[in-house]
Scaffold this active site. Sequence first.
Site, short mmCIF file in Angstrom:
data_model
loop_
_atom_site.label_atom_id
_atom_site.label_comp_id
_atom_site.label_asym_id
_atom_site.label_seq_id
_atom_site.Cartn_x
_atom_site.Cartn_y
_atom_site.Cartn_z
N VAL A 129 0.84 -1.21 0.00
CA VAL A 129 0.00 0.00 0.00
C VAL A 129 0.87 1.25 0.00
CG1 VAL A 129 -1.91 -1.18 1.18
CG2 VAL A 129 -0.14 -0.05 2.55
N ASP A 130 2.19 1.06 -0.21
CA ASP A 130 3.15 2.14 0.01
C ASP A 130 3.41 3.05 -1.18
OD1 ASP A 130 4.89 0.57 -1.60
OD2 ASP A 130 5.79 -0.38 0.17
N HIS A 145 -4.55 -4.32 -2.23
CA HIS A 145 -4.92 -4.01 -0.84
C HIS A 145 -5.09 -2.51 -0.63
CE1 HIS A 145 -3.23 -8.14 0.72
NE2 HIS A 145 -4.27 -8.25 -0.07
N SER A 216 4.88 -13.65 1.69
CA SER A 216 4.88 -14.90 2.44
C SER A 216 3.81 -15.86 1.95
CB SER A 216 4.68 -14.61 3.94
OG SER A 216 3.47 -13.92 4.12
N1 APR Z 1 13.37 -9.49 -0.78
C1 APR Z 1 12.40 -10.40 -1.07
N2 APR Z 1 11.61 -10.95 -0.13
C2 APR Z 1 11.80 -10.58 1.14
C3 APR Z 1 12.80 -9.65 1.52
C4 APR Z 1 13.61 -9.09 0.49
N3 APR Z 1 14.56 -8.19 0.76
N4 APR Z 1 12.74 -9.49 2.87
C5 APR Z 1 11.76 -10.28 3.31
N5 APR Z 1 11.20 -10.96 2.27
C6 APR Z 1 10.06 -11.89 2.28
C7 APR Z 1 9.92 -12.69 3.55
O1 APR Z 1 10.70 -13.87 3.49
C8 APR Z 1 8.42 -13.00 3.53
O2 APR Z 1 8.17 -14.20 2.81
O3 APR Z 1 8.91 -11.13 2.17
C9 APR Z 1 7.82 -11.83 2.76
C10 APR Z 1 7.04 -10.84 3.59
O4 APR Z 1 5.90 -11.49 4.08
P1 APR Z 1 4.77 -10.72 4.90
O5 APR Z 1 5.38 -9.84 5.96
O6 APR Z 1 3.79 -11.75 5.30
O7 APR Z 1 4.13 -9.72 3.83
P2 APR Z 1 3.08 -9.98 2.70
O8 APR Z 1 3.23 -11.33 2.07
O9 APR Z 1 3.13 -8.79 1.81
O10 APR Z 1 1.72 -9.94 3.49
C11 APR Z 1 0.54 -9.99 2.74
O11 APR Z 1 -0.81 -9.55 4.56
O12 APR Z 1 -1.50 -8.59 6.42
C12 APR Z 1 -1.58 -8.54 5.10
O13 APR Z 1 -2.29 -6.69 3.94
C13 APR Z 1 -1.14 -7.24 4.51
O14 APR Z 1 -0.41 -6.95 2.28
C14 APR Z 1 -0.16 -7.65 3.46
C15 APR Z 1 -0.50 -9.13 3.29
#
Ligand code: APR
Length: 271
Positions: A129-130, A145, A216
Amino acid sequence: MKDTRNSDDSLEKAIALAGEAIRGARSIVVLTGSGVSAESAIPTFREAHEALVDDEGNTMSALWAEFDPQTLATPEAFDRDPEMVTRWYDWRRLKCLEAEPNQGHLALAEIERRTRDRGGAFTLLTQNVDGLHQRAGSGRVIELHGSIMSWRCSRTGRRTEIPGDAFETYPPLHPETGDPLRPGVVWFGEALPPDAIDTAMHTLASCDLFVSIGTSSVVYPAAGFIHLAREAGARTIEVNPDATPISGAIDIALRGKSGEVLPVLVEKLGS
Ligand code: APR
């Protein structure tokens, strides 16, 4: 299907394979998550809590320490405590405004440009959302989102201009309706914007390459997109330092940070 999950020493080879897949694709769909913005110093969604607790110099940390961001991201939390929820989202909004797109965002904009230049289709579906993809120059960004930069009246849905710095009150109030403003993000339990989900379904049904980056893959419906792409016959790439629940369905796994892996991938595309 060829499994090319790489150890560190085979990353280079996997990147070369991914480059070939991108060069040969007719229609690419990329799905990003908060990992893409991690190298812009925006904590990933699931890391945000830890980052706040650790950051002792941050006056917000004491306030946020006892809250799990995931429990703040609901309509119920907003109804219960609009001040707390809007403070949290405004803190995140200002962090996003301070942040700069990183090499991963820039590389994705470049991959889009090159794909279009050779007549291919490219769609970037983001859970973020950034606004950093747009600031990096990506042209076709679908915000699944919503956006933390766009706030609306919690009662009528009417949008309004918001300041470039912090709000004066929490919750901020809509200047015309006088009702609390809420961030234009999709909370847990809310539907995704219909236009965004329509575009996602449409492009996934006709893509021949699906790339999941920095997510994730635990939050639906985005976590299920890979299966729709595979049903359409697409090859699949994942860019993430860690394996995720979708890793078993990946053809080419690039185990690294997007800000490091994607620029190398762009080099492999040639000019
Ligand atoms: N490059 C690539 N991947 C990375 C990096 C990086 N530098 N650093 C971390 N990651 C990976 C982590 O290993 C993890 O699998 O990014 C993922 C981040 O996962 P989440 O924090 O769960 O974020 P996201 O998948 O975007 O969450 C989905 O959940 O709560 C909701 O709305 C919120 O949009 C969000 C959604």
